[in-house]
Design an enzyme around this catalytic site. Structure first.
Site, PDB file in Angstrom:
ATOM      1  N   LYS A   1       4.786   9.569   8.634  1.00 61.17           N
ATOM      2  CA  LYS A   1       4.711   9.183   9.789  1.00 61.17           C
ATOM      3  C   LYS A   1       5.779   9.546  10.946  1.00 61.17           C
ATOM      4  CE  LYS A   1       2.067   4.996   8.127  1.00 61.17           C
ATOM      5  NZ  LYS A   1       0.680   5.104   8.771  1.00 61.17           N
TER       6      LYS A   1
ATOM      7  N   TYR B   1       0.797  -1.264  -0.012  1.00 57.96           N
ATOM      8  CA  TYR B   1       0.086  -0.002  -0.133  1.00 57.96           C
ATOM      9  C   TYR B   1       1.004   1.202   0.080  1.00 57.96           C
ATOM     10  CZ  TYR B   1      -3.322   3.372   1.477  1.00 57.96           C
ATOM     11  OH  TYR B   1      -4.355   4.493   1.876  1.00 57.96           O
TER      12      TYR B   1
ATOM     13  N   ASP C   1       9.268   2.792  -0.429  1.00 55.44           N
ATOM     14  CA  ASP C   1       8.238   3.327   0.355  1.00 55.44           C
ATOM     15  C   ASP C   1       8.713   3.174   1.944  1.00 55.44           C
ATOM     16  OD1 ASP C   1       6.104   4.311   1.699  1.00 55.44           O
ATOM     17  OD2 ASP C   1       4.789   3.419   0.374  1.00 55.44           O
TER      18      ASP C   1
HETATM   19  N1  HOZ Z   1      -3.504   3.346   5.963  1.00 54.85           N
HETATM   20  C1  HOZ Z   1      -3.195   3.289   7.510  1.00 54.85           C
HETATM   21  C2  HOZ Z   1      -2.896   2.125   7.858  1.00 54.85           C
HETATM   22  N2  HOZ Z   1      -1.825   1.427   6.949  1.00 54.85           N
HETATM   23  C3  HOZ Z   1      -4.316   3.842   8.260  1.00 54.85           C
HETATM   24  C4  HOZ Z   1      -4.400   5.418   8.644  1.00 54.85           C
HETATM   25  C5  HOZ Z   1      -5.618   5.474   9.279  1.00 54.85           C
HETATM   26  O1  HOZ Z   1      -6.677   5.052   9.450  1.00 54.85           O
HETATM   27  O2  HOZ Z   1      -5.397   6.354  10.301  1.00 54.85           O
END
Ligand code: HOZ
Length: 433
Positions: free
Chosen positions: A267, A144, A239
């Site tokens: 992050k 992802y 990534d």
């Molecule tokens: N895409 C995030 C986890 N892989 C989730 C982000 C969120 O819901 O805060």
């Protein structure tokens, strides 16, 4: 444990926000039930609106590597806010954070800040296309890279959790430019390059995957990607939005010594405030506007509060003993899960990389999306709720990684393992009676 206020809060949010949440995986859809609404966090724990406190292994999905409300981060944000929250003009803090990133992440010679990991990956892809003059992208099933159109083909994380890995709304043209291969399949990558010679702008990979659960690269896989991309003239993008500063101080590239052309970050570099970044070789980054022709911009890019939080976080990570702490508590947690699952006869496999961990209810090995999807998600849902009831907050999906912080102690780990033991004893009590 009561959840009355969380239930009421969810009813209210569903009336005004699609699905009641601002990011899908928060909605507990794959584990059932209703999300808990958070009131406040401190260190390794947070407390919901019903005053239930949980040991948190989500840590805002990775950013909070120092734990909730870390004093150094709060002080830095307060001090920055006192001088104004945004200028839309350069500040010295942006160079300070850039210098820290360049010092810590081996392949990064120049870096551009934006406001999210999604922006970082979208911008890195545009830069790769602009730099190479090519259009196609190779990605891996279950990885992802945020919700940019090009990446929502066989995507992991919430897209996988909610059963929409190929989102409606992506044009056929975009889909045709994205080539998908299974993770850890070097022969598949070689075949993709052979089928599209001289057409691939970039190959993007989570070098340790955190978005289909935690899946590790097999020995030689990342080195093989480096060789194949170099041979074709395509750019290699790591990534490291999740793995950056987590798998090691310098991310996966700092641990393994395999250097990509471009790296995307997010992050941890925002310390809990919205920051993304992409960086890499100086000659490639020179193609970015205003130095070069590839356009990328953002009103809140390099925001002073976010820079302050990021600087405080990265400075703390340069201190001695931080990564040794992650090794110690990380192995205690994973060894503990292993022992408890084995004791209760649960087919499982576990993985850890620095301060990231994961487990699948499947005997393993889990090396790619196909094997990840063989996991017993129904059991995971029951286990998740058992843990929640015992004050442990795991990611509400089998297809996400877990995150540790410097605030997690051996006592938190031991409470967690005891909760897992208790949960499985309760789940299997009926079956054995
Ligand atoms: N895409 C995030 C986890 N892989 C989730 C982000 C969120 O819901 O805060």
């Amino acid at each position: 444990m009561t959840h009355a206020r969380s239930l009421a809060a969810f009813e209210r949010s569903k009336r005004v926000i699609p699905g009641g949440v601002n990011s899908p995986v928060r909605a507990f859809k794959s584990v059932g039930g209703s999300p808990v609404f958070i009131r406040e966090g401190s260190g390794a724990t947070f407390t919901d609106v019903d005053a239930n406190t949980y040991i948190d292994y989500v840590m805002s999905w990775g950013p909070l590597i120092l734990g909730h409300a870390h004093p150094a981060v709060l002080d830095a944000v307060r001090a920055a806010a006192a001088h104004g929250t945004s200028f839309g003009a350069p500040t010295e803090a942006e160079s300070e954070l850039a210098e820290l990133v360049i010092e810590m992440v081996p392949s990064v010679e120049r870096v551009r800040f934006c406001s999210s990991g999604t922006e970082a990956t979208m911008s890195a892809l545009r830069l790769a296309r602009g730099f190479t003059g090519r259009e196609k992208l190779i990605k891996f099933a279950g990885c992802y890279h945020g919700h940019g159109d090009a990446f929502l083909i066989s995507a992991g994380s919430g897209a996988l959790t909610n059963g929409v890995p190929d989102s409606p709304g992506i044009t056929a043209g975009v889909a045709a430019d994205t080539i998908v291969v299974e993770f850890n399949d070097l022969a598949g990558v070689a075949a993709a390059f052979a089928a599209h010679p001289g057409q691939v702008a970039a190959l993007i990979v989570e070098p340790v995957v955190g978005n289909m659960g935690l899946v590790l690269p097999e020995p030689g896989f990342l080195a093989g990607l480096r060789e194949l991309t170099r041979a074709d003239g395509a750019l290699l993008i790591f990534d490291e939005v999740m793995t950056g500063f987590r798998v090691s101080r310098g991310g996966v590239q700092g641990r393994d010594g395999i250097l990509p052309d471009l790296t995307t970050l997010g992050k941890v570099i925002g310390g809990g405030l919205p920051v993304g970044a992409f960086g890499g070789r100086a000659d490639i980054m020179a193609a970015l506007s205003p130095q070069g022709p590839v356009y990328q911009a953002g009103t809140l890019s390099g925001n002073p509060l976010a820079m302050a939080a990021g600087i405080a976080t990265l400075r703390a990570l340069r201190q001695d003993g931080v990564y040794e702490h992650f090794e110690r508590i990380g192995s205690r947690l994973i060894d503990g899960f292993d022992a408890v699952f084995t004791r209760h006869g649960v087919a499982h496999t576990t993985a850890r990389a620095g301060s990231m961990f994961g487990f699948f209810f499947h005997q393993g090995p889990v090396t790619n999306l196909t094997s990840a999807k063989s996991s017993d998600v129904a059991l995971f849902g029951k286990f998740f709720h058992g843990m929640l009831d015992r004050g442990v907050y795991l990611a509400p999906s089998q297809f996400e990684a877990g995150f540790l912080s410097t605030a997690h102690s051996e006592s938190h780990i031991d409470q967690t393992i005891a909760a897992a033991d208790d949960t499985l004893a309760e789940l299997f009590a009926g079956a054995r009676a």
